[in-house]
Design an enzyme around this catalytic site. Structure first.
Site, PDB file in Angstrom:
ATOM      1  NE  ARG A  59      52.706  44.334  42.242  1.00 54.64           N
ATOM      2  CZ  ARG A  59      53.212  44.887  41.139  1.00 54.64           C
ATOM      3  NH1 ARG A  59      52.620  44.698  39.968  1.00 54.64           N
ATOM      4  NH2 ARG A  59      54.288  45.628  41.205  1.00 54.64           N
ATOM      5  CE1 TYR A 112      28.054  36.936  39.093  1.00 57.31           C
ATOM      6  CE2 TYR A 112      30.261  37.486  38.330  1.00 57.31           C
ATOM      7  CZ  TYR A 112      29.279  37.526  39.302  1.00 57.31           C
ATOM      8  OH  TYR A 112      29.529  38.161  40.487  1.00 57.31           O
ATOM      9  CG  ASP A 186      33.231  31.227  33.851  1.00 55.07           C
ATOM     10  OD1 ASP A 186      33.400  30.242  34.598  1.00 55.07           O
ATOM     11  OD2 ASP A 186      32.909  32.345  34.282  1.00 55.07           O
ATOM     12  CE  LYS A 211      30.811  32.048  42.405  1.00 55.44           C
ATOM     13  NZ  LYS A 211      31.475  33.350  42.298  1.00 55.44           N
TER      14      LYS A 211
END
Length: 399
Positions: A59, A112, A186, A211
């Protein structure tokens, strides 16, 4: 790898981050483990205390993730990177690490849908105010900066209108007002091959690596890139404590594999998109084409200045009504009706009812997203085949 920043982009995307193991495997193995052995109790304690480097628990970090993180940090020319289980995981971790109750975020008015929802509906529940503004108008933008402002957040090109924001101008304006305000960009639509915001003055870059970074439509992932200090804070607080959005070792392996061909894929995406945009621009059924590579596009000059090429994304508005457009798109045979982007396949979606369905009709209008806007992620197929498929559908809309 020594002098990794002096090597070319293509060389770094292949070689940076590679871990040599005892077997001599060419590809870094998948470290499919949740925890790591310590030689002694003292060693374990030293690692938990931050007195000794090394792995503790996946983690926090894992060799498979380290490889992908080092690759992306190098390609974005950042000091360090942090992998997350999704783009929203990366965005959330970066934002929660940057603000506390009472702080303010200034965000672009076009984002987005899920990012917009997080900022508009999520952060506000915890006392963080967000203002959505048009960042093209720098004078208007500057008026909104206050002592409470801690983060500037935007995409460029914006999703789904492809609006272009001047990264360097925004960063200079913000840091002149207050150097401690964090500018977060972004960079999903571009990838570091086309645009590197950190080199233009931004403080942090986030990606939905689902993406272009991965490029094959088979992984959900995200990344944060910035200074080593900030990435360390994101790792130990934003990711470990706040979101828990940890990327799996296998998905990190796929990301590292996808990155090896990033430059080649982006070149093809760009060349295909340019041809498709030029076709759509001349088709009588198309009312408007949103593509930064068209000379009459509003953000063309800024895009030409800060991007290596104009990307693989475009949007169009059709002259027909929404229902007629939907029925026509249902006839596509090669292009796929699907959300996401950056895959080998050409993907077509109706933004208002899909990726941006979190917006109200009034919010859509304010963001410049019309009910008839169709977003296209141009894939890697033969461009003539993509155009032929689109033409067969668009021709039915011409009376």
């Amino acid at each position: 790898m020594e002098n990794k920043q002096k090597l070319g982009f293509a060389t770094r995307q292949i070689h940076v981050g590679k871990i040599k193991d005892a077997s001599g495997a060419l590809c870094t193995p998948i470290y499919q483990t949740s925890t790591f052995e310590f030689e002694t109790v003292q060693q374990g304690g030293a690692r938990f205390a931050g007195e000794e480097p090394g792995y503790i628990y996946s983690r926090l970090s894992n060799p498979s993730l380290t490889q992908a993180e080092e690759k992306l940090a190098s390609l974005e020319n950042g000091e360090a990177a942090l992998a997350a289980a999704s783009g929203m995981g990366a965005i959330s971790a970066a934002l929660w690490t940057s603000v506390v109750a009472g702080d303010e975020i200034l965000a672009s008015d076009t984002l987005y849908g899920c990012t917009f929802s997080l900022l508009c509906h999520g952060m506000t529940k915890f006392g963080v105010d967000t203002k959505f503004i048009d960042m093209v108008n720098l004078e208007n933008f500057q008026k909104h900066l206050t002592p409470k402002t801690k983060v500037i957040y935007f995409e460029t090109p914006c999703n789904p209108t492809l609006k272009i924001l001047d990264i360097k101008a925004i960063a200079e304006t913000v840091h002149k007002y207050n150097p401690s305000i964090r500018v977060i960009v972004d960079n999903t639509f571009c990838s570091p091959y086309l645009q590197r915001p950190l080199e233009l003055g931004a403080d942090v870059v986030v990606h939905s690596a689902t993406k272009y970074i991965n490029g094959h439509g088979d992984v959900i992932a995200g990344f944060i890139v910035g200074t080593a200090e900030f990435i360390g804070q994101c790792r130990t607080f934003g990711l470990k404590d706040m979101t828990g959005a940890v990327l799996s070792p296998f998905d990190a392996f796929l990301i590292a594999r996808g990155l090896k061909t990033l430059d080649i894929r982006m070149e093809r995406h760009c060349s295909n998109a340019r041809k498709v945009a030029e076709f759509l621009y001349s088709h009588p059924a198309v009312d408007k084409v949103y593509y930064p590579g068209l000379p009459d596009f509003k953000g063309y000059e800024v895009a030409r200045k800060q991007m290596k090429d104009f990307g693989g994304m475009l949007s169009i508005e059709l002259k027909a009504g929404r229902d007629e457009v939907a029925n026509a798109l249902n006839s596509l045979r090669l292009c796929t009706i699907a959300v996401s982007l950056g895959d080998a396949e050409t993907l077509v979606e109706h933004a208002a009812s899909m990726t941006h369905s979190t917006y109200t009709p009034e919010e859509l209008a304010a963001a410049g997203i019309s009910e008839g806007l169709v977003r296209i992620s141009v894939g890697l197929e033969d461009p003539d085949d993509i155009i032929a498929d689109l033409k067969s559908v668009l021709d039915t809309l011409v009376s």
